[in-house]
Design a protein around this motif. Structure first.
Motif, short mmCIF file in Angstrom:
data_model
loop_
_atom_site.label_atom_id
_atom_site.label_comp_id
_atom_site.label_asym_id
_atom_site.label_seq_id
_atom_site.Cartn_x
_atom_site.Cartn_y
_atom_site.Cartn_z
N GLN A 123 0.83 -1.21 0.00
CA GLN A 123 0.00 0.00 0.00
C GLN A 123 0.86 1.25 0.00
N ASP A 124 1.95 1.21 0.74
CA ASP A 124 2.86 2.35 0.76
C ASP A 124 3.46 2.58 -0.62
N LEU A 125 3.81 1.51 -1.31
CA LEU A 125 4.36 1.63 -2.66
C LEU A 125 3.33 2.19 -3.64
N ILE A 126 2.08 1.77 -3.52
CA ILE A 126 1.03 2.32 -4.37
C ILE A 126 0.93 3.82 -4.17
N ASP A 127 0.84 4.24 -2.90
CA ASP A 127 0.71 5.66 -2.59
C ASP A 127 1.93 6.44 -3.09
N THR A 128 3.11 5.86 -2.94
CA THR A 128 4.34 6.53 -3.35
C THR A 128 4.38 6.73 -4.87
N ILE A 129 4.10 5.67 -5.62
CA ILE A 129 4.15 5.76 -7.08
C ILE A 129 3.11 6.75 -7.59
N ARG A 130 1.91 6.71 -7.05
CA ARG A 130 0.87 7.63 -7.50
C ARG A 130 1.26 9.08 -7.21
N ARG A 131 1.89 9.30 -6.08
CA ARG A 131 2.31 10.67 -5.73
C ARG A 131 3.44 11.13 -6.66
N LEU A 132 4.42 10.28 -6.90
CA LEU A 132 5.54 10.65 -7.76
C LEU A 132 5.08 10.89 -9.19
N SER A 133 4.07 10.16 -9.63
CA SER A 133 3.61 10.25 -11.01
C SER A 133 3.10 11.64 -11.37
N THR A 134 2.69 12.40 -10.37
CA THR A 134 2.14 13.73 -10.64
C THR A 134 3.20 14.82 -10.64
N ASP A 135 4.44 14.48 -10.32
CA ASP A 135 5.51 15.47 -10.21
C ASP A 135 6.25 15.57 -11.54
N GLU A 136 6.05 16.65 -12.26
CA GLU A 136 6.66 16.80 -13.58
C GLU A 136 8.14 17.10 -13.53
N GLN A 137 8.69 17.35 -12.34
CA GLN A 137 10.12 17.58 -12.21
C GLN A 137 10.91 16.27 -12.20
N ILE A 138 10.23 15.16 -11.93
CA ILE A 138 10.91 13.86 -11.85
C ILE A 138 11.08 13.29 -13.24
N ARG A 139 12.30 12.95 -13.60
CA ARG A 139 12.62 12.44 -14.94
C ARG A 139 12.85 10.93 -14.96
N ALA A 140 13.21 10.36 -13.82
CA ALA A 140 13.46 8.91 -13.77
C ALA A 140 13.25 8.43 -12.34
N ILE A 141 12.77 7.20 -12.23
CA ILE A 141 12.60 6.54 -10.93
C ILE A 141 13.40 5.24 -10.96
N VAL A 142 14.18 5.02 -9.92
CA VAL A 142 14.92 3.76 -9.75
C VAL A 142 14.27 3.04 -8.58
N ILE A 143 13.98 1.76 -8.75
CA ILE A 143 13.45 0.96 -7.65
C ILE A 143 14.41 -0.18 -7.36
N THR A 144 14.71 -0.37 -6.07
CA THR A 144 15.72 -1.36 -5.69
C THR A 144 15.39 -1.91 -4.31
#
Length: 258
Positions: free
Chosen positions: A39-60
């Motif tokens: 659930q935390d990952l869902i909330d995190t991805i949805r929040r990041l998706s709206t930020d137009e300053q973010i150009r890349a996401i790394v998941i590890t």
């Protein structure tokens, strides 16, 4: 740390935009995924998706033993038919959020990538792994079929190899995963960050709107017949020229030293 205390975010502002790393921080349990983490990952991805300053996401995954070792067996063993449907639907929502995210998502894999971890990797746009990584879909060995985004595997590695993994529960090494096309790069562990950074540098050099449009098109192409996949790109191409991005980047290209 996040609400689940197992999802950690770091952010780096670079020339061209921001890069965010999501670390699943549960190394003592091979970074397995349970309901609060999902659930935390869902909330995190949805929040990041709206930020137009973010150009890349790394998941590890934290540590060097595992990317993600799968779903949490201690939670799975307590499920019944009703709660199992709730759990797997939530897991799918996380992976669907990754695929719907307009930002390129890179899987940085070091160690075990098993079950739900492989479904997670399949849902990412690019995958780089250390040569000590292992890959497998062991669900059938504990009486559960592989489901949800495991359905992406035949399109990535072919039906025969997908059947081999899903019917046997066997694992493969990084070199085999690369040869099969499951991952795009396999490198020694001490070169893994450089491999990921190479992709990020290239993405940052591209038009940000173009990258987002390209990811959206790629997602559509997966489920469209060829003729429809070709046609859907025509308005996207035209829409690009409703902004100054093509002119800006083309002018820079044309004005470059020769």
């Amino acid at each position: 740390m996040s609400a689940s205390e197992r999802v950690r975010l770091t952010s780096e502002d670079r020339d061209g935009g921001r890069v965010v790393t999501i670390t699943i921080d549960y190394p003592e349990r091979l970074n397995v995924l349970n309901t609060p983490i999902i659930q935390d990952l869902i909330d995190t991805i949805r929040r990041l998706s709206t930020d137009e300053q973010i150009r890349a996401i790394v998941i590890t995954g934290a540590g060097d033993r595992a990317f993600v070792g799968g779903a949490d067996a201690y939670e799975l063993v307590e499920l019944n038919a009703r709660t199992a449907e709730t759990f797997i639907t939530s897991f799918h929502r996380f992976l669907a959020a990754l695929r719907d995210c307009p930002i390129p998502v890179i899987a940085r894999i070091d160690g075990h990538c098993l079950g739900g971890g492989m479904a997670l990797a399949a849902a990412c746009d690019l995958r780089a792994a250390s040569d000590r990584s292992t890959f497998g879909m062991p669900e059938v060995r504990v009486g559960i079929p592989s489901v949800i985004e495991a359905a992406l595997l035949p399109g990535i590695i072919g039906w025969g190899r997908a059947r081999e993994l899903l019917y046997t529960g066997d694992t493969i090494d990084g070199a085999t995963a690369a040869a099969w096309g499951l991952i795009e790069r396999v490198v020694p562990a001490d070169q893994l960050d450089d491999a990921v950074d190479g992709w990020i540098t290239s993405i940052l050099a591209c038009g940000p709107r173009a990258i987002r449009a390209q990811k959206t098109l790629m997602h559509k192409w997966e489920s469209l017949p060829l003729t429809a996949a070709i046609a859907v790109g025509i308005p996207v191409f035209a829409e690009a020229f409703a902004t100054d991005e093509p002119r800006t980047y083309l002018k820079s290209f044309l004005d470059r030293p020769r």
